[in-house]
Design an enzyme around this catalytic site. Structure first.
Site, PDB file in Angstrom:
ATOM      1  N   PRO A 109       0.785  -1.248   0.000  1.00  0.00           N
ATOM      2  CG  PRO A 109       0.048  -0.944   2.182  1.00  0.00           C
ATOM      3  CD  PRO A 109       0.795  -1.902   1.307  1.00  0.00           C
TER       4      PRO A 109
ATOM      5  N   GLY B 267       0.200  -1.727  -7.155  1.00  0.00           N
ATOM      6  CA  GLY B 267      -0.076  -1.358  -5.776  1.00  0.00           C
ATOM      7  C   GLY B 267      -0.856  -2.456  -5.082  1.00  0.00           C
ATOM      8  N   GLY B 268      -0.625  -2.622  -3.785  1.00  0.00           N
ATOM      9  CA  GLY B 268      -1.369  -3.636  -3.036  1.00  0.00           C
ATOM     10  C   GLY B 268      -0.995  -5.043  -3.443  1.00  0.00           C
ATOM     11  CG  ASP B 269      -2.371  -9.647  -3.458  1.00  0.00           C
ATOM     12  OD1 ASP B 269      -1.442 -10.262  -2.896  1.00  0.00           O
ATOM     13  OD2 ASP B 269      -3.140 -10.178  -4.292  1.00  0.00           O
TER      14      ASP B 269
ATOM     15  CG  MET C  18     -10.304   1.622  -6.642  1.00  0.00           C
ATOM     16  SD  MET C  18     -10.148   0.443  -8.006  1.00  0.00           S
ATOM     17  CE  MET C  18     -10.957  -1.027  -7.317  1.00  0.00           C
TER      18      MET C  18
ATOM     19  CE  LYS D 162      -5.896  -0.699 -16.965  1.00  0.00           C
ATOM     20  NZ  LYS D 162      -4.562  -1.242 -16.632  1.00  0.00           N
TER      21      LYS D 162
ATOM     22  CG  ASP E 269      -0.701  -0.750 -12.065  1.00  0.00           C
ATOM     23  OD1 ASP E 269      -0.512  -0.621 -13.283  1.00  0.00           O
ATOM     24  OD2 ASP E 269      -1.309  -1.715 -11.568  1.00  0.00           O
TER      25      ASP E 269
ATOM     26  N   GLY F 134      -3.191   5.900   2.667  1.00  0.00           N
ATOM     27  CA  GLY F 134      -2.779   5.002   3.738  1.00  0.00           C
ATOM     28  C   GLY F 134      -1.384   4.439   3.530  1.00  0.00           C
TER      29      GLY F 134
END
Length: 282
Positions: A30, A106-108, A188, A75, A53, A217
């Site tokens: 994150p 980002g993230g998983d 989102m 995006k 991304d 975050g």
């Protein structure tokens, strides 16, 4: 926030094929670079080409070795710099040229990251690929905000929901979602916040349910605004929150004041610095 490289990868004067062409679908987590897995960091260091991304932090991008080719393929709402299908085929083409690709997300990759769609295409074209999981925003951002996803007596589970609209509407079973004894986490969903708040209340969710909005975050500029479900649209407007903002709804948010370890840690460090300064000037 900083992180040291596991190994000092040599600088690459130009993009060159390797003997181990593979596409890594990498979860960057994150935001905080120290939340990267060791495997994710190795993939970044060893790649010939990094495709990243929008939500990959600048601190993580700084870990890409000098000379490694990197391309932004992110995006944003109503702004896709490259269509998904075109990106899929671009990866296939570059991998078949012998390049080792780090597809940095980002993230998983498998949590609202389109990693599964990309892996399907790679497999269809017999391109070797790996998935390197990352900490998803729901877990990382709530932890940094002092909000547990589950807590005995408050939440028996958690549900991750996309707040992204398809054809102008949210495709969600509101009646079922409103009745779950779960912490609800919307990704989102900032632009859909009025609808989320209204629909959950319409189908039985108490408007006074504790809720929080987490902007940026796990970044140094993280902001957390907490209140109640019915207040969320007003709070977002008053504080001028921007994307990315995670929406958390559930009784666990009531624990934030007790569990806000990040703010407590910063306060304690400030106190130590003041005491040391006073001691030096005495």
């Amino acid at each position: 926030m900083s992180i040291q490289r596991i190994s000092q990868a040599p600088q690459k004067p130009s993009i060159q094929p390797t003997n181990a062409a593979v596409v890594d679908l990498v979860g960057a987590g994150p935001g905080d670079p120290e939340l990267l897995t060791l495997k994710a960091l190795r993939s970044i260091e060893q790649a010939d080409l990094v495709l990243y991304d929008r939500l990959v932090s600048q601190e993580i991008l700084a870990l890409i070795p000098a000379g490694t080719k990197s391309i932004y393929v992110g995006k944003a709402k109503a702004n896709h710099c490259i269509p998904q299908q075109q990106l899929n085929l671009f990866m296939v083409d570059k991998a078949k040229q012998g390049l080792r690709i780090c597809r940095l997300k980002g993230g998983d990759p498998f949590v609202f990251g389109r990693g599964s769609e990309e892996l399907q295409v790679l497999h269809q074209h017999n391109v070797p690929a790996r998935v390197i999981p990352g900490i998803t925003a729901a877990s990382g951002c709530t932890s940094y905000a002092g909000i547990p996803l589950t807590h005995r007596g408050l939440a028996t589970g958690c549900s991750f929901i996309t707040g992204h609209k398809q054809d102008g509407k949210l495709d969600i079973d509101w009646a079922q979602l409103a009745q779950l004894d779960h912490t609800l986490v919307f990704y989102m969903g900032l632009s859909s916040l009025p609808e989320i708040s209204q629909q959950l209340q319409h189908f039985g969710k108490n408007g006074h349910t504790p809720a929080a909005l987490i902007e940026n975050g796990c970044h140094s500029q993280q902001r957390v605004v907490s209140g109640q479900l019915h207040q969320l649209p007003t709070l977002a407007s008053e504080h001028q929150l921007q994307s990315p903002t995670l929406i958390v709804i559930g009784e666990v948010v009531s624990l934030r004041e007790q569990l806000d370890w990040l703010s407590n840690l910063a306060h304690q460090q400030d106190q130590i610095e003041l005491e040391n300064s006073a001691a030096l000037s005495a």
